[in-house]
Every structure is written in C-alpha cells, then in structure tokens.
Scaffold this motif. Structure first.
Motif, PDB file in Angstrom:
ATOM      1  N   ALA A 118      13.067  43.179  13.854  1.00  0.00           N
ATOM      2  CA  ALA A 118      12.726  43.601  12.494  1.00  0.00           C
ATOM      3  C   ALA A 118      11.663  42.696  11.892  1.00  0.00           C
ATOM      4  CB  ALA A 118      13.981  43.596  11.623  1.00  0.00           C
ATOM      5  N   PHE A 119      11.700  41.419  12.270  1.00  0.00           N
ATOM      6  CA  PHE A 119      10.692  40.469  11.794  1.00  0.00           C
ATOM      7  C   PHE A 119       9.391  40.584  12.587  1.00  0.00           C
ATOM      8  CE2 PHE A 119       9.018  35.994  11.701  1.00  0.00           C
ATOM      9  CZ  PHE A 119       8.650  35.989  10.363  1.00  0.00           C
ATOM     10  N   ASN A 120       9.509  40.997  13.860  1.00  0.00           N
ATOM     11  CA  ASN A 120       8.357  41.205  14.740  1.00  0.00           C
ATOM     12  C   ASN A 120       7.483  39.943  14.844  1.00  0.00           C
ATOM     13  OD1 ASN A 120       6.730  42.742  16.467  1.00  0.00           O
ATOM     14  ND2 ASN A 120       5.391  43.397  14.785  1.00  0.00           N
ATOM     15  N   PRO A 121       8.044  38.850  15.360  1.00  0.00           N
ATOM     16  CA  PRO A 121       7.296  37.595  15.367  1.00  0.00           C
ATOM     17  C   PRO A 121       6.208  37.540  16.430  1.00  0.00           C
ATOM     18  CG  PRO A 121       9.368  37.305  16.527  1.00  0.00           C
ATOM     19  CD  PRO A 121       9.385  38.700  15.964  1.00  0.00           C
ATOM     20  N   GLY A 122       5.147  36.817  16.112  1.00  0.00           N
ATOM     21  CA  GLY A 122       4.145  36.535  17.131  1.00  0.00           C
ATOM     22  C   GLY A 122       4.659  35.506  18.112  1.00  0.00           C
ATOM     23  N   VAL A 123       5.406  34.523  17.601  1.00  0.00           N
ATOM     24  CA  VAL A 123       5.958  33.454  18.428  1.00  0.00           C
ATOM     25  C   VAL A 123       7.457  33.364  18.187  1.00  0.00           C
ATOM     26  CG1 VAL A 123       5.946  30.984  18.926  1.00  0.00           C
ATOM     27  CG2 VAL A 123       3.801  32.138  18.361  1.00  0.00           C
TER      28      VAL A 123
END
Length: 212
Positions: A118-123
C-alpha cells in the motif's frame, strides 16, 4: 557481508546463492577486510560500509531523489524512533515503518506485505538478522512492490541507540564485536567465540591451498 555472513555463505548453499545473485554486496566488517588481505586482495578500511554510519545519507538521498523508504525491523517502537531521527535530518523523506517481530508466514505476514504494498516503497529495509531476513526476502520478493531490498540486520537498533554499539574508537578499529559480546554474551558468544576463529581457519585453509 561480515564474518557471520561469510560463515553462513560457506555452510548454506541457498544463502551463498542469495549473496552471489545480489546486485550489490557491501563489506560490513573488519574481519572480512582482514580475510581479503590475507588472501592477497588489495582492500582498505575505506572499503567497509556499515549501515549505522550511512543510514542518514541514505535518507537524504531518498529525499532528494523522491524515493520512498519503508523500515521493517526491530522491536516495536524502534522503527518509529528511527523515522523520527531520519525525518529530523530529511524532513521531506517519504518513510513508513513496522517492527520485525511478526509471524513470517500466515495471516500476519500477509498483513505486513499488504501494508508495504500500500505504501509502494522504492526501498525496503529488512532487519531481522541473518539468515532470517534473507530467507524472508527470498520467499516474498515476488509479491512485494519494492524496487530495492536492503537486508541490514540490527542497523536500526544501533542507529536509535536501542543496542549499544560501542565507542567510536573501537568501532573504527575492528573491535565492535568486543562491545557486543560484553553486552549480550548469552546471545552472541557462539557468533564471536566460535564463529570468528572458524572464519579465519577457513581463510588460512584457502590461502594454503592457493600456495600449493
């Protein structure tokens, strides 16, 4: 990679494959540097990169490049404390976190994966300790929306002061393991008292085989 990771790579095929298939492998231990020197490689202390020393630079770089960061590590409260410290340095950093003390399979694991996606992080920073963090990444990487996976062990514990790392004059001279052994002897005695000599035995064995 530190001495523990090198021992795991020697003993576990899947762990060795994980390291060899990684895009980048960082040297996080003076023991690994010394082992490389004993085997004839040209390395220097500056080649060592340990996460507590660069995590704020990582946060700043993510902020400047508009890359989001998710911290999945530590006991409850540690990730939140790290986020507070990081956003003091990089106030516009897109960062979320969750503790690492959850069931690594089943419903709770699914809920954590959904939270990350849901946050869809790059890292995605993963800090469960070796080899649990690498095992978890291998079994979940295809289902997690993150571009970069960083297994970084107890970095957040050291960064937040939750675990005492030792004075700088020791950490900069390859003596951090002494402080850790003194503060957590029951948990770490095997890692250092047995693991360190075992690693160097294997290094000398390799060196002798090359000299034949």
């Amino acid at each position: 990679m530190n001495v523990k990771a090198m021992n795991l790579a020697y003993e576990l095929d899947w762990y060795r494959d994980f390291i060899n298939n990684s895009d980048l492998v960082f040297c996080d231990g003076f023991g690994v540097l010394l082992g490389a020197i004993l085997l004839g490689y040209d390395v220097e202390p500056t080649h060592r990169m340990t996460c507590p020393d660069y995590i704020e630079n990582l946060g700043l770089a993510c902020e400047q490049q508009n890359v989001s960061l998710f911290l999945l590590a530590g006991k409850p409260g540690v990730a939140e404390k790290a986020i507070t410290q990081l956003t003091t340095v990089a106030p516009k950093l897109q960062v979320q976190g969750y503790h690492g003390y959850f069931e690594k399979s089943g419903d709770e694991n699914e809920q954590v994966i959904q939270m990350i996606n849901a946050f869809n992080p790059g890292v995605l920073y993963v800090g469960f300790g070796m080899p649990l963090q690498e095992h978890w990444i291998l079994h979940n990487i295809e289902r997690i929306n993150a571009r970069v996976f960083l297994p970084l062990g107890a970095c957040l514990d050291f960064y937040t002061g939750t675990v005492y790392r030792g004075p700088e004059w020791m950490t900069d001279r390859g003596l951090e393991w002494l402080t850790r052994l003194a503060t957590e002897p029951n948990r770490l005695w095997e890692r250092y008292i047995i693991g360190n000599p075992l690693f160097f035995y294997r290094v000398f064995k390799e060196r002798m085989s090359k000299n034949k």
